[in-house]
Write a protein that holds these residues in place. Structure first.
Motif, PDB file in Angstrom:
ATOM      1  N   HIS A  73      -5.577  -7.878 -10.007  1.00 22.81           N
ATOM      2  CA  HIS A  73      -6.648  -6.932  -9.670  1.00 22.81           C
ATOM      3  C   HIS A  73      -6.370  -6.330  -8.302  1.00 22.81           C
ATOM      4  O   HIS A  73      -6.046  -7.036  -7.347  1.00 22.81           O
ATOM      5  CB  HIS A  73      -8.008  -7.626  -9.657  1.00 22.81           C
ATOM      6  CG  HIS A  73      -8.449  -8.108 -11.002  1.00 22.81           C
ATOM      7  ND1 HIS A  73      -8.746  -7.269 -12.031  1.00 22.81           N
ATOM      8  CD2 HIS A  73      -8.624  -9.364 -11.480  1.00 22.81           C
ATOM      9  CE1 HIS A  73      -9.100  -7.964 -13.092  1.00 22.81           C
ATOM     10  NE2 HIS A  73      -9.015  -9.246 -12.784  1.00 22.81           N
ATOM     11  N   ALA A 110      -7.121  -4.711  -4.715  1.00 22.80           N
ATOM     12  CA  ALA A 110      -8.146  -4.853  -3.685  1.00 22.80           C
ATOM     13  C   ALA A 110      -8.968  -3.563  -3.679  1.00 22.80           C
ATOM     14  O   ALA A 110      -8.491  -2.513  -4.113  1.00 22.80           O
ATOM     15  CB  ALA A 110      -7.480  -5.074  -2.324  1.00 22.80           C
ATOM     16  N   PRO A 111     -10.200  -3.607  -3.206  1.00 19.43           N
ATOM     17  CA  PRO A 111     -11.003  -2.382  -3.193  1.00 19.43           C
ATOM     18  C   PRO A 111     -10.391  -1.293  -2.310  1.00 19.43           C
ATOM     19  O   PRO A 111     -10.451  -0.110  -2.631  1.00 19.43           O
ATOM     20  CB  PRO A 111     -12.357  -2.820  -2.650  1.00 19.43           C
ATOM     21  CG  PRO A 111     -12.353  -4.306  -2.622  1.00 19.43           C
ATOM     22  CD  PRO A 111     -10.944  -4.771  -2.758  1.00 19.43           C
ATOM     23  N   ARG A 112      -9.820  -1.704  -1.192  1.00 21.24           N
ATOM     24  CA  ARG A 112      -9.185  -0.764  -0.271  1.00 21.24           C
ATOM     25  C   ARG A 112      -8.161  -1.496   0.575  1.00 21.24           C
ATOM     26  O   ARG A 112      -8.172  -2.708   0.657  1.00 21.24           O
ATOM     27  CB  ARG A 112     -10.203  -0.038   0.599  1.00 21.24           C
ATOM     28  CG  ARG A 112     -10.991  -0.887   1.543  1.00 21.24           C
ATOM     29  CD  ARG A 112     -12.043  -0.118   2.358  1.00 21.24           C
ATOM     30  NE  ARG A 112     -12.980   0.597   1.518  1.00 21.24           N
ATOM     31  CZ  ARG A 112     -13.008   1.947   1.397  1.00 21.24           C
ATOM     32  NH1 ARG A 112     -12.200   2.690   2.069  1.00 21.24           N
ATOM     33  NH2 ARG A 112     -13.870   2.530   0.608  1.00 21.24           N
ATOM     34  N   CYS A 113      -7.282  -0.722   1.182  1.00 28.52           N
ATOM     35  CA  CYS A 113      -6.251  -1.292   2.055  1.00 28.52           C
ATOM     36  C   CYS A 113      -6.915  -1.782   3.337  1.00 28.52           C
ATOM     37  O   CYS A 113      -7.645  -1.021   3.982  1.00 28.52           O
ATOM     38  CB  CYS A 113      -5.184  -0.248   2.357  1.00 28.52           C
ATOM     39  SG  CYS A 113      -3.896  -0.837   3.485  1.00 28.52           S
ATOM     40  N   THR A 114      -6.655  -3.015   3.710  1.00 34.47           N
ATOM     41  CA  THR A 114      -7.251  -3.548   4.932  1.00 34.47           C
ATOM     42  C   THR A 114      -6.567  -3.016   6.181  1.00 34.47           C
ATOM     43  O   THR A 114      -7.126  -3.078   7.268  1.00 34.47           O
ATOM     44  CB  THR A 114      -7.187  -5.090   4.939  1.00 34.47           C
ATOM     45  OG1 THR A 114      -5.835  -5.500   4.741  1.00 34.47           O
ATOM     46  CG2 THR A 114      -8.060  -5.671   3.841  1.00 34.47           C
ATOM     47  N   CYS A 145       0.858  -1.188   0.000  1.00 36.46           N
ATOM     48  CA  CYS A 145       0.000   0.000   0.000  1.00 36.46           C
ATOM     49  C   CYS A 145       0.893   1.237   0.000  1.00 36.46           C
ATOM     50  O   CYS A 145       1.841   1.312   0.783  1.00 36.46           O
ATOM     51  CB  CYS A 145      -0.895   0.001   1.236  1.00 36.46           C
ATOM     52  SG  CYS A 145      -1.815   1.532   1.484  1.00 36.46           S
ATOM     53  N   GLY A 186      -9.769   2.441  -5.378  1.00 40.73           N
ATOM     54  CA  GLY A 186     -10.636   2.755  -6.496  1.00 40.73           C
ATOM     55  C   GLY A 186     -10.484   4.184  -6.994  1.00 40.73           C
ATOM     56  O   GLY A 186     -10.883   4.508  -8.110  1.00 40.73           O
ATOM     57  N   GLN A 187      -9.922   5.062  -6.183  1.00 39.17           N
ATOM     58  CA  GLN A 187      -9.752   6.460  -6.589  1.00 39.17           C
ATOM     59  C   GLN A 187      -8.616   6.647  -7.588  1.00 39.17           C
ATOM     60  O   GLN A 187      -8.497   7.693  -8.204  1.00 39.17           O
ATOM     61  CB  GLN A 187      -9.512   7.339  -5.372  1.00 39.17           C
ATOM     62  CG  GLN A 187      -8.173   7.089  -4.689  1.00 39.17           C
ATOM     63  CD  GLN A 187      -7.946   7.960  -3.484  1.00 39.17           C
ATOM     64  OE1 GLN A 187      -8.423   9.083  -3.444  1.00 39.17           O
ATOM     65  NE2 GLN A 187      -7.233   7.448  -2.500  1.00 39.17           N
ATOM     66  N   GLY A 213      -5.903  -7.964  -4.197  1.00 38.98           N
ATOM     67  CA  GLY A 213      -6.887  -8.798  -3.514  1.00 38.98           C
ATOM     68  C   GLY A 213      -6.673 -10.262  -3.816  1.00 38.98           C
ATOM     69  O   GLY A 213      -5.555 -10.760  -3.855  1.00 38.98           O
ATOM     70  N   ASN A 271      -6.666   5.778 -11.116  1.00 43.94           N
ATOM     71  CA  ASN A 271      -7.020   5.331 -12.456  1.00 43.94           C
ATOM     72  C   ASN A 271      -5.763   4.840 -13.172  1.00 43.94           C
ATOM     73  O   ASN A 271      -5.086   5.594 -13.853  1.00 43.94           O
ATOM     74  CB  ASN A 271      -7.668   6.469 -13.238  1.00 43.94           C
ATOM     75  CG  ASN A 271      -8.122   6.028 -14.608  1.00 43.94           C
ATOM     76  OD1 ASN A 271      -8.204   4.842 -14.881  1.00 43.94           O
ATOM     77  ND2 ASN A 271      -8.408   6.980 -15.468  1.00 43.94           N
ATOM     78  N   ASP A 313      -8.634   3.952  -0.191  1.00 41.72           N
ATOM     79  CA  ASP A 313      -9.488   3.476  -1.272  1.00 41.72           C
ATOM     80  C   ASP A 313      -8.672   3.421  -2.555  1.00 41.72           C
ATOM     81  O   ASP A 313      -8.295   4.451  -3.103  1.00 41.72           O
ATOM     82  CB  ASP A 313     -10.686   4.409  -1.431  1.00 41.72           C
ATOM     83  CG  ASP A 313     -11.615   3.994  -2.551  1.00 41.72           C
ATOM     84  OD1 ASP A 313     -11.562   2.816  -2.966  1.00 41.72           O
ATOM     85  OD2 ASP A 313     -12.395   4.847  -3.013  1.00 41.72           O
TER      86      ASP A 313
END
Length: 133
Positions: A32, A34-38, A17, A45-46, A27, A48, A43
């Protein structure tokens, strides 16, 4: 120049991260995000990343593989099926294997440089900034 790349290369190889350094960038899938850091909740996803890493890797790996294939052809003249047996899997593995690192490096660089979408200025604002300069 290598000094500037090293701080990006190692976290990219390890899938870290960019905010907290935890190995949470990817993930369940190999390439791909992960949607966000655990660990810290950043996030992903922000950012691109897009298809840029894949396009560059295909061109770079393609040039290297083509050079190697031509060298082998000139030196040993193997049959065509042997070229296919060697170069198709090697190209696939090289692109897919390096895609994870390239995507991670681009995301890390976007985070560190605070890269965001460009915004157009209205024509009046551009004229005022030119007059001030």
């Amino acid at each position: 120049m290598a000094e500037g790349l090293l701080p990006v290369a190692r976290p990219a190889f390890e899938g870290r991260c960019p905010q907290c350094g935890g190995q949470t960038l990817f993930g369940e899938h190999m390439i791909h995000f992960a949607p966000r850091c655990t660990a810290c909740g950043l996030d992903f996803g922000q950012f691109n990343v897009g298809d840029g890493p894949a396009a560059f890797l295909i061109l770079i790996v393609g040039a290297v593989i083509t050079g190697l294939a031509l060298t082998l052809e000139i030196a040993l003249h193997p049959p065509f099926w042997l070229h296919m047996l060697i170069w198709i899997p090697l190209t696939t593995v090289a692109v897919v294997g390096s895609l994870r690192v390239a995507k991670a490096a681009l995301l890390i660089l976007e985070y560190r440089n605070q890269a965001r979408e460009g915004r157009l200025q209205p024509p009046q604002a551009v004229q005022r900034s030119d007059a001030q300069a």
